[in-house]
Design a protein around this motif. Sequence first.
Motif, PDB file in Angstrom:
ATOM      1  N   ARG A 258      22.300  70.920   5.547  1.00 38.89           N
ATOM      2  CA  ARG A 258      22.468  71.339   4.154  1.00 38.89           C
ATOM      3  C   ARG A 258      21.274  70.948   3.297  1.00 38.89           C
ATOM      4  NH1 ARG A 258      26.437  67.710   0.894  1.00 38.89           N
ATOM      5  NH2 ARG A 258      24.579  66.391   1.197  1.00 38.89           N
ATOM      6  N   ASP A 259      20.759  69.742   3.510  1.00 44.46           N
ATOM      7  CA  ASP A 259      19.665  69.233   2.679  1.00 44.46           C
ATOM      8  C   ASP A 259      18.289  69.702   3.130  1.00 44.46           C
ATOM      9  OD1 ASP A 259      21.625  67.896   1.267  1.00 44.46           O
ATOM     10  OD2 ASP A 259      21.305  65.975   2.292  1.00 44.46           O
ATOM     11  N   GLY A 260      18.227  70.466   4.222  1.00 41.71           N
ATOM     12  CA  GLY A 260      16.952  71.018   4.667  1.00 41.71           C
ATOM     13  C   GLY A 260      16.118  70.093   5.519  1.00 41.71           C
ATOM     14  N   ASP A 261      16.678  68.945   5.922  1.00 41.50           N
ATOM     15  CA  ASP A 261      15.932  68.036   6.784  1.00 41.50           C
ATOM     16  C   ASP A 261      15.840  68.574   8.210  1.00 41.50           C
ATOM     17  OD1 ASP A 261      15.511  65.961   4.786  1.00 41.50           O
ATOM     18  OD2 ASP A 261      17.645  65.568   4.951  1.00 41.50           O
ATOM     19  N   TRP A 262      16.871  69.309   8.618  1.00 40.24           N
ATOM     20  CA  TRP A 262      16.898  69.946   9.928  1.00 40.24           C
ATOM     21  C   TRP A 262      17.352  71.391   9.759  1.00 40.24           C
ATOM     22  CZ3 TRP A 262      15.076  67.579  14.280  1.00 40.24           C
ATOM     23  CH2 TRP A 262      14.819  66.215  14.181  1.00 40.24           C
ATOM     24  N   ASP A 263      16.947  72.244  10.694  1.00 40.22           N
ATOM     25  CA  ASP A 263      17.259  73.665  10.580  1.00 40.22           C
ATOM     26  C   ASP A 263      18.591  74.033  11.216  1.00 40.22           C
ATOM     27  OD1 ASP A 263      14.757  74.360   9.344  1.00 40.22           O
ATOM     28  OD2 ASP A 263      13.813  74.094  11.309  1.00 40.22           O
ATOM     29  N   ALA A 264      19.051  73.258  12.189  1.00 42.15           N
ATOM     30  CA  ALA A 264      20.271  73.614  12.906  1.00 42.15           C
ATOM     31  C   ALA A 264      20.912  72.374  13.500  1.00 42.15           C
ATOM     32  CB  ALA A 264      19.966  74.626  14.004  1.00 42.15           C
ATOM     33  N   LEU A 265      22.231  72.461  13.689  1.00 43.05           N
ATOM     34  CA  LEU A 265      23.002  71.407  14.351  1.00 43.05           C
ATOM     35  C   LEU A 265      23.697  72.010  15.556  1.00 43.05           C
ATOM     36  CD1 LEU A 265      24.334  68.559  14.457  1.00 43.05           C
ATOM     37  CD2 LEU A 265      26.147  69.490  12.992  1.00 43.05           C
ATOM     38  N   VAL A 266      23.615  71.318  16.702  1.00 37.24           N
ATOM     39  CA  VAL A 266      24.291  71.754  17.923  1.00 37.24           C
ATOM     40  C   VAL A 266      25.235  70.645  18.363  1.00 37.24           C
ATOM     41  CG1 VAL A 266      24.029  72.553  20.299  1.00 37.24           C
ATOM     42  CG2 VAL A 266      22.255  73.074  18.610  1.00 37.24           C
ATOM     43  N   SER A 267      26.494  70.991  18.604  1.00 38.22           N
ATOM     44  CA  SER A 267      27.482  69.984  18.990  1.00 38.22           C
ATOM     45  C   SER A 267      28.437  70.535  20.032  1.00 38.22           C
ATOM     46  CB  SER A 267      28.285  69.508  17.773  1.00 38.22           C
ATOM     47  OG  SER A 267      29.305  68.610  18.165  1.00 38.22           O
ATOM     48  N   ALA A 268      28.790  69.687  21.004  1.00 34.64           N
ATOM     49  CA  ALA A 268      29.822  70.020  21.984  1.00 34.64           C
ATOM     50  C   ALA A 268      31.106  69.284  21.658  1.00 34.64           C
ATOM     51  CB  ALA A 268      29.348  69.662  23.391  1.00 34.64           C
ATOM     52  N   GLY A 269      31.225  68.809  20.435  1.00 33.73           N
ATOM     53  CA  GLY A 269      32.370  68.005  20.030  1.00 33.73           C
ATOM     54  C   GLY A 269      33.586  68.804  19.626  1.00 33.73           C
ATOM     55  N   ASN A 270      34.484  68.141  18.940  1.00 33.99           N
ATOM     56  CA  ASN A 270      35.756  68.687  18.486  1.00 33.99           C
ATOM     57  C   ASN A 270      35.546  69.975  17.679  1.00 33.99           C
ATOM     58  OD1 ASN A 270      38.063  69.092  16.713  1.00 33.99           O
ATOM     59  ND2 ASN A 270      38.738  67.035  17.238  1.00 33.99           N
ATOM     60  N   THR A 271      36.041  71.097  18.206  1.00 34.97           N
ATOM     61  CA  THR A 271      35.780  72.404  17.579  1.00 34.97           C
ATOM     62  C   THR A 271      36.358  72.478  16.167  1.00 34.97           C
ATOM     63  OG1 THR A 271      35.799  73.491  19.734  1.00 34.97           O
ATOM     64  CG2 THR A 271      36.090  74.894  17.799  1.00 34.97           C
ATOM     65  N   GLY A 272      37.619  72.067  16.017  1.00 36.41           N
ATOM     66  CA  GLY A 272      38.250  72.139  14.707  1.00 36.41           C
ATOM     67  C   GLY A 272      37.548  71.279  13.683  1.00 36.41           C
ATOM     68  N   ALA A 273      37.158  70.071  14.092  1.00 28.63           N
ATOM     69  CA  ALA A 273      36.456  69.180  13.170  1.00 28.63           C
ATOM     70  C   ALA A 273      35.080  69.721  12.824  1.00 28.63           C
ATOM     71  CB  ALA A 273      36.336  67.784  13.786  1.00 28.63           C
ATOM     72  N   LEU A 274      34.387  70.261  13.813  1.00 24.65           N
ATOM     73  CA  LEU A 274      33.057  70.826  13.560  1.00 24.65           C
ATOM     74  C   LEU A 274      33.142  71.974  12.561  1.00 24.65           C
ATOM     75  CD1 LEU A 274      30.012  70.878  14.308  1.00 24.65           C
ATOM     76  CD2 LEU A 274      30.595  72.530  16.094  1.00 24.65           C
ATOM     77  N   MET A 275      34.137  72.821  12.721  1.00 20.77           N
ATOM     78  CA  MET A 275      34.310  73.944  11.804  1.00 20.77           C
ATOM     79  C   MET A 275      34.691  73.457  10.412  1.00 20.77           C
ATOM     80  SD  MET A 275      34.290  77.140  11.120  1.00 20.77           S
ATOM     81  CE  MET A 275      34.246  78.051  12.668  1.00 20.77           C
ATOM     82  N   ALA A 276      35.641  72.524  10.329  1.00 20.40           N
ATOM     83  CA  ALA A 276      36.104  72.046   9.026  1.00 20.40           C
ATOM     84  C   ALA A 276      34.997  71.334   8.267  1.00 20.40           C
ATOM     85  CB  ALA A 276      37.294  71.102   9.220  1.00 20.40           C
ATOM     86  N   VAL A 277      34.284  70.451   8.954  1.00 25.93           N
ATOM     87  CA  VAL A 277      33.206  69.696   8.304  1.00 25.93           C
ATOM     88  C   VAL A 277      32.071  70.625   7.896  1.00 25.93           C
ATOM     89  CG1 VAL A 277      31.447  67.929   8.666  1.00 25.93           C
ATOM     90  CG2 VAL A 277      33.778  67.540   9.465  1.00 25.93           C
TER      91      VAL A 277
END
Length: 352
Positions: free
Chosen positions: A109-128
Motif C-alpha cells: 500500500r505504501d509503495g515500498d514493495w510492488d507485490a506480496l506473495v503468500s501461501a498462507g491462510n486464504t481467507g485472512a490474506l483476502m480480508a487483510v
Amino acid sequence: MSDELGQQRPERQIRVLVDGHGGDDAPEMVLDALQQVLSPAFASQFLLPLTFGIVGQEGLLRPLLEKRGLTDRVTLVPAADIIGMCDAPALALRRKKNSSIHVGARMVRDGDWDALVSAGNTGALMAVSKFILKTLPGIDRPAIASMIPASNNGRTLMLDAGANSECTSDHLVQFAIMGSCYMQAAEGIEYPRVGLLNIGSEEIKGTDVIKLTSAKLADSELNYIGNVEGTDLFGNDVDVVVCDGFVGNVALKTMEGTARFLAENMRSELTSGLVAKTGALMARSALKRFKDKVNPGKYNGAPLLGLNGIVVKSHGGADADSFTCAIGVACREVSENLTDRITESVQELMDA
C-alpha cells in the motif's frame, strides 16, 4: 535521462515481497523458492531488474537467511506475528495487525514493495488485503483468479476460485470484467471469450442468480459466449470462466485431485512389469510433457484481482518449484503494470 537537478532518476525495478510464514512447509520452502528466483535463469524472463524481500519473524528468518548466504540478496522485513492456517479471517484481521500478511500488505500500500506473495491462510490474506489495499473503483469484492491448462497449450482463467462463496449477479459481472481485462493484459488476447459456469449450456438452466448474470453479461460490451459446463474448462472455446467462489474452489480442487490420480495411477501401471517399463522408457519424453501439462504446481499463483495493489495467493501445500511459479506471476503483473491497466479497462467497460 536526468531531472532538472541533474540527478539520475532511479531505475524502475520489480520488487516482490514474500510471506515467510505462509504455507505448510514454510519457511524452508519459501527460502528454497527465493534461491531459485535469484538465479540468472529466472531473471532472464524479465526486462527489469528484480528485488526480493521476505516478511516475517526476524529471530526465525535471519539465521536461515545467513545459513543460506542470502542476507545481502534478500531484504528481511520484520513482522512479529504469524497468522495460522486455521485462524478465522475476522480475528486475524483485528488481533494480528503485526502479522507477516498485515505488514506485507501495508508495504505494498505504501509503495515500498510492488507485490506480496503468500501461501498462507486464504481467507485472512483476502480480508487483510481488502482492508488495507482497498478495492479498485467500481469493484465491490476482489476475486481469486486461477489459471488452468487448456487444449493445444492454451490457458483459461477461472474466477472466483475461493474468495467469495456467495455472490450476487453484479459481483459475477464484475468478475467477468476483471477476468477479461486480465487476459487482455497478461495473455494479449484482444477479445477474451467469457463464459458463465453452469450445469448446462441452455439459457433455462441454473439458479436465479446465474440466469440474471447471464442476461447482464449478454447486454455488456464483453465477448460473452454464454453458459459453459465443467467439461468445457480444458477446451479451446473459452478464455475466462466466471463462477462464485464456492463452485470455483470445488472445481479447482477436483482438477488438482484428478491430476494427482492420473499421475499416480500412470506411474503404477508403467512400472508394473518389464513390458510396461520398456514402453515407458521409449515414451519417456512424451510422458514428461504430459506430466508437466497436468502438474498443478506449474499453474500455481492466483492473483487477487480487484485490489488496489498486487497480491498473489500460492497454494498452501506448494513446494519450492510451485511457489517459484507464484512469484513469477507477481513479477509479470508488476512488469506489465497490470493494476493500472485493469483499472483503466474496468472503468471503460463500466462507462460503456
